[in-house]
Every structure is written in C-alpha cells, then in structure tokens.
Design an enzyme around this catalytic site. Structure first.
Site, PDB file in Angstrom:
ATOM      1  CE  LYS A 152      -3.688   2.218   2.656  1.00  0.00           C
ATOM      2  NZ  LYS A 152      -4.546   2.043   3.713  1.00  0.00           N
TER       3      LYS A 152
ATOM      4  CB  SER B  97      -7.788   4.090   2.839  1.00  0.00           C
ATOM      5  OG  SER B  97      -7.021   3.492   3.713  1.00  0.00           O
TER       6      SER B  97
ATOM      7  CB  SER C  29      -8.566   1.187   6.025  1.00  0.00           C
ATOM      8  OG  SER C  29      -9.198   2.302   5.704  1.00  0.00           O
TER       9      SER C  29
END
Length: 496
Positions: free
Chosen positions: A75, A150, A174
């Site tokens: 990420k 996210s 998330s």
C-alpha cells in the site's frame, strides 16, 4: 500459477517448478494487462526483478526462508526506498523516501519481492478508494463497484491475482472492509503489534498495518514477518515473538473429534451487528457462515456491544483531530506540492495545502481543527475519548462469555462507483461494524463467506472475526478452519 496462494507458491519454488524471477515476471505482466483496474500507482520492473534475482540466489544457496522469492505489493502509505511514496495524494506526488518503512524492511529481509505500490484513498481517508489523486480503483468482481477503502488498491490487486499478497493499513476498517468487498482475507492486528515506523500517519492512536492475501494461512505467514517490537515506533508493544501459524489445522481443544474441530469454541454474536441497516443478502450470507461454524462444533452465544452506534461520532472526532495535527507537516516547504504562484510565506502555505489536498482530506482537517480548538476540546475530543474507553470496556465484558466475536464486516456489499461521493455521512455509516474494533485497539479480520443476491450476486461478502488483545493466532485458527471447510476464498472474478 498466478492463482496459487502464497503457501502454494512457496511449495512451487521449493520444488523448482518456477523461479522467483519467473514469478515476478508473471505478475508484472498481469499488472500491466489489468491497468484499467487502477490497482497500482507505481511499478518499477527493474527494481522488482533485481530483488527477484537476489531471492533466487538465496534459494540456490539453500539460505532462503519461508517467504523468500514470494511477490508482494505494498500500500502506498508505506514509504519505500527507491519508489515513490505518495499516500494517494497530490501533496506527495513526487516524494521518494530515503528509507524503508519497518513493515517493508522486514518483508524484504524475509526475502519477499516488491511488485509495486498500490492505490489508496488519499492519506488513508476513505471507504471506497475514490479519494485518490491517481483516480478510483475498480472492483475486479464487478468493475462498476468500489473495491472498498482505504486499502482498495491492495484488495483489488489480490482479488484479481495481480499479486498473491499485499500490505494494508487499518485505521477504522481499511483492511477489513476492502477485504470484504473484494473477497480476500485481511487482518488488522492488535494496535501496537505491527510497527508504524515509516507508515505515513493518518490517526496515530488508531493506525495499524496488516496483511491481505487469499487465505488465513497466508496472512499468518506474513504476520510472522511483519509483527514485532520496533524501538523506532513509540506505540510499538514489547511482546515475545510468536508463530502465528502454530494453531493452523489444529482442533480448538485437544481430543476434539475430527468432524468437530471447533468443539468448545464460543462465538459471540452482538445483537447490535444484526439490527436495522444490515442488508438482507448480507445477513443471509453471514447466517450461512455461522451455520458452517456450528457444523464444525462451535457454539453461538448472544452478546451485547451497546455503544456500537456511538463508534461513528466518536471515531469522526478522534481521527480527524489526530489527522489535523499529523498533516500539518505537509506545507510545501521541505517536500510535497508547492503552489506556483504565491505572495508571502503564509500565502504559500495556504495555497500549497489548498491545491495539494483533496476534498475529503480538507474536510477532515477542518473537523479536526474545530474539535481541538479552544472552547470545544472538552465538549468533543475529551468526551469522545471517554466514550472510547467505554467501548473498549464493552468488548471486555462480551469476551467474558465468548472466545471470538463474529458479524458482518460491512452492512452492505460494495456499492456502485460514484454513488456515495456526494454524501459523506452515508459513506461513514458503511464502517459501523469495524470502527469500534479499531477504537478498542482489538485485532479483527475479514474472511470471504459468499456473495450478495440479485443485482449484487457478483459482489462478495466478508465475515468479520474479532479477537481479544494479542489473540491473532487463535483468530487465524478459527478463520483457517472455516476455509478448510469452504472454498469462498479460492473463488476468483470472471476472466481471472
């Protein structure tokens, strides 16, 4: 080969069915072919292949470990030396870190090969991955749907088999919510279990990194490398290293019948997780998963988490307050976006931040600044912290009568792209079942358990499993038992 799990790829490398370089090349080709999903924001084939060659050399010497040569995506909230590290924001569009985040460094030290950086909601603020400066991510199961957020780029990458595993972060859900929406397995460890050093901060008392992969057993392998004390992170907890795979495939209690491996396991079902607002198709899918657990020998126990509905207002006071402080460092002076036209220094700050931050980030900074301002701190922030403690106490009361807590990871399946962008409150409500877990600092995970119904028949549903502090190994055991009895985690989107 691309559909294999980490565990299966590990066996393939050991049997010399493929090399680390061949694996890296395979996934790089898949990433390029699936650019329309927008799951990746930074890919550097030369860096990836150099790491893969080094892994092959380790394996040839017989010096490799459990993860050597296996590919992973990160990420883009984890700073990574040699790659852009942007947190999905224009503010950091060209930033290159001089060091690796601890999570990245530990996985690379374990021999893993970085495939690239995945898309995300800007500064991890969002539930749909539509808030990225690099554009929205599409859900591989239904490209008209969001992948969750996210960590939506990571969930989409694993679901589409563009990577066998990825890192994510979870501040209010998330990892768990995008794992649910994309039909993959993801775990948020106990707060402090995984180092936050080098993870671009959103809300420091909530942020926690974790793995996303096809299965619980894959997540356990990754957590073995990711977890551990880090003196560079003041919130890192000193715990003895443990093997998170140690309970996998084992009965819950010694002497259990092979057909009832989970006999003695008490699963708490919060009344508040099955009330109004839970979609009928999600409820039916979760009920079917719970019946499977009963068939494995577990007992379902009603519990109560009475302050669940307060988790949304509490979270959206505490998290923005911390974000307004953390993001004050991005001013266009040292790094990040700087306005081209400005008057004095103060004007440069204002214009750089106005141009560099997206709408959702600005909204949360303003809310955070407000609740921390003179005259409102006691009324909002301090009160929210008191309720946060009550929420944590509610979980401890529930765990007196159960071993794990289960329920939906989200009240609905993934929604259509663009359908909630104009209504932030509706977006926030989608995290109702994950926020309280984060506020309490507990570990939680999402496991694929089926699909929606009707028009949502291609959209996955995730079962959330919540454990007590530092109980990740037992949670993973419970998830693994379900996955040994079902194949939801092995299903892939059409065309994959």
């Amino acid at each position: 080969m691309h559909a294999k799990s980490l565990t299966e790829l590990r066996a393939a490398l050991a049997a010399k069915e493929c090399s680390a370089v061949e694996l890296a090349q395979l996934y790089l080709k898949r990433i390029e072919a699936a650019r329309d999903l927008n799951a990746f924001v930074h890919v550097d084939a030369d860096l990836t292949l150099a790491q893969a060659k080094a892994a092959d050399a380790e394996l040839a010497r017989g010096a490799g470990g459990a993860l050597t040569g296996l590919p992973i995506a990160h990420k883009d909230v984890f700073v990574t030396r040699g790659w852009h590290s942007t947190a999905g924001s224009k503010m950091l569009a060209n930033y290159e870190s001089p060091f690796d985040a601890t999570v990245v460094a530990r996985l690379q030290a374990a021999g893993m090969v970085t495939l690239g950086k995945t898309n995300m909601d800007e500064f991890a603020m969002g539930s749909s991955n539509e808030n990225s400066a690099f554009g929205a991510v599409k859900n591989p199961w239904d490209t008209n749907a969001v992948p969750g957020g996210s960590s939506g780029g990571s969930s989409a990458a694993v679901a589409a088999r563009l990577a066998p595993a990825a890192t994510g972060t979870d501040t209010g859900g998330s990892i768990r919510q995008p794992a649910s929406f994309a039909g993959v397995t993801g775990i948020k460890p106990t707060y402090g279990r995984v180092s936050r050093y080098g993870m671009i901060a959103f809300a420091s008392s909530l942020d926690q990194g974790g793995p996303m992969a096809q299965s619980a057993s894959d997540c356990a392998l990754l957590l073995n490398a990711m977890a551990g004390f880090d003196e560079r992170d003041s919130t890192s907890l000193e715990r003895e290293d443990e093997d998170f795979t140690r309970h996998l495939g084992q009965p819950w209690a010694a002497g259990n019948d092979a057909g009832k491996p989970l006999a003695g396991l008490r699963i708490g079902l919060p009344n508040e997780y099955f009330g109004d607002g839970l979609a009928d198709d999600v409820r039916a899918t979760i009920d079917a998963a719970l019946k499977q657990y009963e068939a494995l020998g577990a007992t379902l126990v009603p519990v109560s988490l009475p302050k669940t509905e307060l988790s949304i207002p509490v979270y959206y006071v505490i998290a923005p307050a911390e974000a307004s402080s953390n993001l004050s460092r991005f001013d266009g002076v040292r790094f990040g976006h700087r306005a081209a036209q400005y008057g004095d220094l103060l004007d440069m700050y204002k214009k750089s931040r106005a141009e560099g931050f997206g709408p959702e980030v600005k909204r949360r900074i303003l809310v955070g600044a407000y609740v921390l301002s003179h005259g409102y701190y006691d009324a909002y922030y301090l009160q929210a912290q008191k309720i946060r403690r009550i929420i944590a106490n509610d979980f401890q009361e529930a765990f007196k009568s159960c071993d794990v807590i289960m329920g939906p990871a989200s009240p609905t399946v993934a929604w259509d792209l663009g359908s909630k962008g104009d209504d932030p409150v509706q977006m926030y409500l989608a995290d109702i079942y994950t926020l309280s877990v984060s506020l309490a600092g507990l570990p939680g995970m999402s496991v694929p358990c089926g699909f929606g119904a009707g028009a949502n028949a291609k959209r996955p549903v995730g079962l959330q499993i919540i454990g007590n502090y530092f109980n990740e190994a037992r949670m993973l055991q419970v998830a693994d038992a379900f996955q040994r009895a079902t194949d939801w985690h092995k299903q892939v989107p059409a065309g994959v």
